[in-house]
Write a protein that holds these residues in place. Structure first.
Motif, short mmCIF file in Angstrom:
data_model
loop_
_atom_site.label_atom_id
_atom_site.label_comp_id
_atom_site.label_asym_id
_atom_site.label_seq_id
_atom_site.Cartn_x
_atom_site.Cartn_y
_atom_site.Cartn_z
N GLU A 1 0.90 -0.63 -0.02
CA GLU A 1 0.22 0.14 0.33
C GLU A 1 0.76 1.35 -0.14
O GLU A 1 0.65 1.95 -0.66
CB GLU A 1 -0.64 -0.14 1.00
N GLU A 2 1.72 1.31 1.04
CA GLU A 2 2.68 2.38 0.98
C GLU A 2 3.60 2.73 -0.63
O GLU A 2 3.21 3.73 -0.81
CB GLU A 2 4.11 2.39 1.57
N GLU B 1 2.68 1.47 -3.35
CA GLU B 1 1.24 2.50 -4.44
C GLU B 1 0.97 3.94 -4.46
O GLU B 1 1.35 4.52 -5.17
CB GLU B 1 0.14 1.88 -4.71
N ARG B 2 0.92 4.05 -2.86
CA ARG B 2 1.19 5.78 -2.26
C ARG B 2 2.51 6.67 -3.36
O ARG B 2 1.85 7.61 -4.09
CB ARG B 2 1.39 5.76 -1.34
#
Length: 66
Positions: free
Chosen positions: A26-27, A29-30
């Motif tokens: 998730e990080e 992709e951010r």
């Protein structure tokens, strides 16, 4: 080569690997999503017309107001 969302994943991965950082998916992709914006902002700070100027190593707020 300009940074785009297509190639920012490779750049972000290289930067994280160089810093020996591990992030969640998730990080990651951010980071990939915001990297082109952050890179453009950093590139905008480059002002080639100021290359011949010496950097200011300290700031004295009283200079010019005496």
């Amino acid at each position: 080569m300009p940074v785009t969302t297509e190639n920012s994943a490779a750049v972000v991965r290289a930067l994280l690997d160089a810093a020996q950082l591990t992030v969640s998916d998730e990080e990651f992709e951010r980071f990939v999503a915001i990297y082109p914006i952050m890179r453009a902002q950093a590139d905008a700070l480059y002002l080639p017309e100021l290359e011949s100027e010496a950097p200011c190593l300290h700031f004295d707020p009283t200079v010019g107001y005496e």
